[in-house]
Design an enzyme around this catalytic site. Structure first.
Site, PDB file in Angstrom:
ATOM      1  N   HIS A 115       8.291 -10.699 -18.499  1.00 56.15           N
ATOM      2  CA  HIS A 115       7.879 -10.820 -19.901  1.00 56.15           C
ATOM      3  C   HIS A 115       8.854 -11.703 -20.693  1.00 56.15           C
ATOM      4  O   HIS A 115       8.452 -12.686 -21.318  1.00 56.15           O
ATOM      5  CB  HIS A 115       7.790  -9.417 -20.522  1.00 56.15           C
ATOM      6  CG  HIS A 115       7.370  -9.415 -21.956  1.00 56.15           C
ATOM      7  ND1 HIS A 115       6.069  -9.185 -22.348  1.00 56.15           N
ATOM      8  CD2 HIS A 115       8.064  -9.629 -23.103  1.00 56.15           C
ATOM      9  CE1 HIS A 115       5.990  -9.253 -23.673  1.00 56.15           C
ATOM     10  NE2 HIS A 115       7.190  -9.525 -24.160  1.00 56.15           N
ATOM     11  N   GLU A 116      10.122 -11.357 -20.642  1.00 57.36           N
ATOM     12  CA  GLU A 116      11.116 -12.130 -21.406  1.00 57.36           C
ATOM     13  C   GLU A 116      11.210 -13.554 -20.853  1.00 57.36           C
ATOM     14  O   GLU A 116      11.416 -14.508 -21.605  1.00 57.36           O
ATOM     15  CB  GLU A 116      12.488 -11.454 -21.395  1.00 57.36           C
ATOM     16  CG  GLU A 116      12.523 -10.050 -22.017  1.00 57.36           C
ATOM     17  CD  GLU A 116      11.895  -9.963 -23.405  1.00 57.36           C
ATOM     18  OE1 GLU A 116      11.910 -10.963 -24.140  1.00 57.36           O
ATOM     19  OE2 GLU A 116      11.363  -8.873 -23.745  1.00 57.36           O
ATOM     20  N   HIS A 161       8.612 -15.625 -22.539  1.00 54.19           N
ATOM     21  CA  HIS A 161       9.060 -16.064 -23.871  1.00 54.19           C
ATOM     22  C   HIS A 161      10.011 -17.256 -23.736  1.00 54.19           C
ATOM     23  O   HIS A 161       9.907 -18.245 -24.458  1.00 54.19           O
ATOM     24  CB  HIS A 161       9.817 -14.930 -24.570  1.00 54.19           C
ATOM     25  CG  HIS A 161       8.941 -13.898 -25.222  1.00 54.19           C
ATOM     26  ND1 HIS A 161       8.018 -14.208 -26.191  1.00 54.19           N
ATOM     27  CD2 HIS A 161       8.864 -12.542 -25.057  1.00 54.19           C
ATOM     28  CE1 HIS A 161       7.408 -13.087 -26.598  1.00 54.19           C
ATOM     29  NE2 HIS A 161       7.897 -12.070 -25.922  1.00 54.19           N
ATOM     30  N   GLU A 220       3.934 -14.347 -28.021  1.00 56.35           N
ATOM     31  CA  GLU A 220       3.600 -13.189 -27.199  1.00 56.35           C
ATOM     32  C   GLU A 220       2.530 -13.551 -26.160  1.00 56.35           C
ATOM     33  O   GLU A 220       2.498 -12.975 -25.076  1.00 56.35           O
ATOM     34  CB  GLU A 220       3.129 -12.042 -28.107  1.00 56.35           C
ATOM     35  CG  GLU A 220       3.169 -10.673 -27.477  1.00 56.35           C
ATOM     36  CD  GLU A 220       4.558 -10.159 -27.140  1.00 56.35           C
ATOM     37  OE1 GLU A 220       5.571 -10.735 -27.593  1.00 56.35           O
ATOM     38  OE2 GLU A 220       4.642  -9.161 -26.391  1.00 56.35           O
TER      39      GLU A 220
HETATM   40 CO    CO Z   1       7.428  -9.988 -26.274  1.00 56.57          CO
END
Ligand code: CO
Length: 499
Positions: A263-264, A267, A293
């Site tokens: 997830h990170e 980003h 996101e």
């Molecule tokens: Co996020």
């Protein structure tokens, strides 16, 4: 300060503001990862000094005059015009706030944060109640300061997702309610998935190394970033050439590290894909929290929870943890990664029930801003909604209304960006597959380069050239449409749960 009269002067001034903001980000990163306990007092002072200088530069009168002049300068090209128009918008917004408001807000937020932490620790909402009431009142005033067309909550949404309206969010969540609530109920009645193998002992160091490997496979560039540990995983950036991620490792839960890393990483890939030549200008910034996101969720869910991704990566995970995973087939692993199960805590929720957690927060925030409900009634309202949407009894407020940090920071209007991010992700991923029919096969072969290049070309490198809705139209031919998420969910979960 020297007199400013042309576009280059604007660029120079805008870069200075960015330099200050990025320096604050470095200090913020250090605070969450490396800083010793006693560093906090002067760190807060240092950050607030930088924030003050940055704010002064942002509302500088000469800078404002220059922006207004350049805004009607027809000799500028379209990119330059876009930069000026966004900077002028930001300038005018900054100017709306009187310094008393800023001071009041910052005091209130730091007090609310302390009170929230204590309230959560003691499981006592009343400790937080009066601070939260003041914060809600402040935000209601802020809506009036900022102005809005239809609904005061629009003003708050726009801080995070420019252009998004309360009407649109209402429509999105009515789709969520109509489709997801019954779909999740069907899943709950179906066969249970066994994910207990995640909760064995997995050594810290081996988890750490595997996380680094995952980031490398996503093409995260370690020459322009690094990973560290923090209490809550996050990503931050100081330029496209220094974009960092953090993770958290629980030795008794393998899944947390894996998907928070991905997830990170998603980003961070967005920030690494911004063009360095636009540093310090709006075209050198990401579009919105929702689009940000969408990048993290696309990697985490559409890629990182797909069977194709694990067909390539599961053997290497198994070789790191041969004992723990000896009896776990790839099918078991894939199903457990997509286990849908209503739970109390948003951050631990699966890909589907997650949006019901956000729906609950949205309904509460909107009603608070409309003045329809009172802060003192929040625990009761919260618990009723968890019963209604997730079928769960909330045993105590620390597992309920006190769980999230957002309201203690005074962040209202933020939560919906999580959900629209997932829906954008489904729409973008669908389009990427149409344009590259081999995409899933490539992922299965461990090749994520073409996917990243597609994201770079269509999203990352454009910075703020387009607003989120325009970007979505340009990429997929239409504005954000829930049907893509719905199709993705039906296809994937009907198979997993034999529906
Ligand atoms: Co996020």
């Amino acid at each position: 300060m020297k007199f400013m009269n042309n576009y280059n002067d604007y660029v120079e001034h805008s870069k200075k503001i960015t330099d200050l903001n990025m320096s604050m980000a470095v200090l913020g990163w250090d605070q969450e990862t490396k800083m010793p306990k006693n560093g906090s007092r002067f760190r807060a002072q240092q950050l607030s000094t930088l924030a003050e200088i940055s704010h002064e530069l942002s509302i500088n009168k000469d800078y404002g005059n220059l922006l207004n002049n350049l805004n009607s300068d027809n000799s500028l090209n379209s990119d330059q015009k876009r930069n000026i128009s966004l900077s002028l918008k930001a300038f005018n917004k900054c100017k709306k706030y009187k310094s008393e408001f800023i001071i009041k807000e910052s005091k209130l937020v730091s007090n609310a944060f302390q009170k929230w932490r204590l309230a959560k620790e003691k499981n006592d909402f009343s400790i937080f109640e009066s601070c939260l009431t003041k914060l809600v009142d402040l935000r209601i005033k802020e809506c009036e300061i900022l102005g809005y067309d239809n609904h005061p909550y629009d003003a708050l949404l726009n801080q995070y997702e420019p252009g998004l309206t309360t009407n649109e969010v209402d429509e999105i969540f009515s789709n969520v309610k109509e489709f997801l609530v019954p779909f999740i109920k069907r899943i709950s009645k179906s066969n249970k998935i066994d994910d207990s193998f995640y909760y064995q002992k997995y050594s810290h160091n081996k988890q750490w190394d595997f996380g680094i490997e995952l980031l490398k496979k996503m093409e995260y560039n370690f020459d322009s970033g690094r990973q560290d540990l923090s209490t809550h995983p996050f990503s931050t950036h100081f330029s496209p050439e220094d974009t960092r991620v953090t993770t958290r490792i629980d030795e008794n839960n393998l899944s947390e590290m894996i998907w928070s890393c991905i997830h990170e990483g998603g980003h961070a890939l967005y920030e690494q894909g911004i063009l360095s030549e636009n540093y310090g200008l709006p075209l050198g910034e990401t579009i919105s929290l929702g689009i940000h996101e969408s990048q993290s969720r696309l990697w985490e869910n559409n890629v990182g929870r797909s069977l194709e991704f694990w067909k390539y990566n599961y053997e290497s995970l198994k070789s790191v943890f041969p004992n723990q995973l000896s009896n776990v087939t790839i099918d078991d692993f894939y199903k457990a990664a997509n286990n849908v199960k209503p739970s109390l805590i948003r951050t631990n929720a699966d890909e589907l029930t997650y949006h019901l957690h956000v729906l609950i927060r949205y309904e509460i925030e909107k009603a608070l801003i409309e003045g329809k409900i009172k802060v003192k009634d929040l625990p009761e309202i919260w618990n009723l909604k968890y019963q209604e949407y997730l079928g769960l009894e909330v045993p105590s407020d620390d597992l309920g209304v006190l769980q999230d940090i957002h309201w203690s920071h005074g962040s209202f209007g933020y939560f919906p960006t999580y959900t629209i991010g997932s829906f954008y992700a489904a729409q973008f991923f669908n389009q990427a597959k149409i344009e590259n029919p081999n995409l899933l096969q490539e992922i299965e072969n461990g090749n994520n380069k073409n996917l990243l290049n597609w994201l770079r070309k269509n999203i990352h490198k454009n910075g703020k050239r387009l607003d989120a809705n325009k970007l979505c139209e340009k990429i997929s031919g239409e504005k954000l449409n829930f049907k893509y998420f719905k199709q993705y969910v039906i296809k994937k979960y009907s198979k997993i749960y034999n529906l």
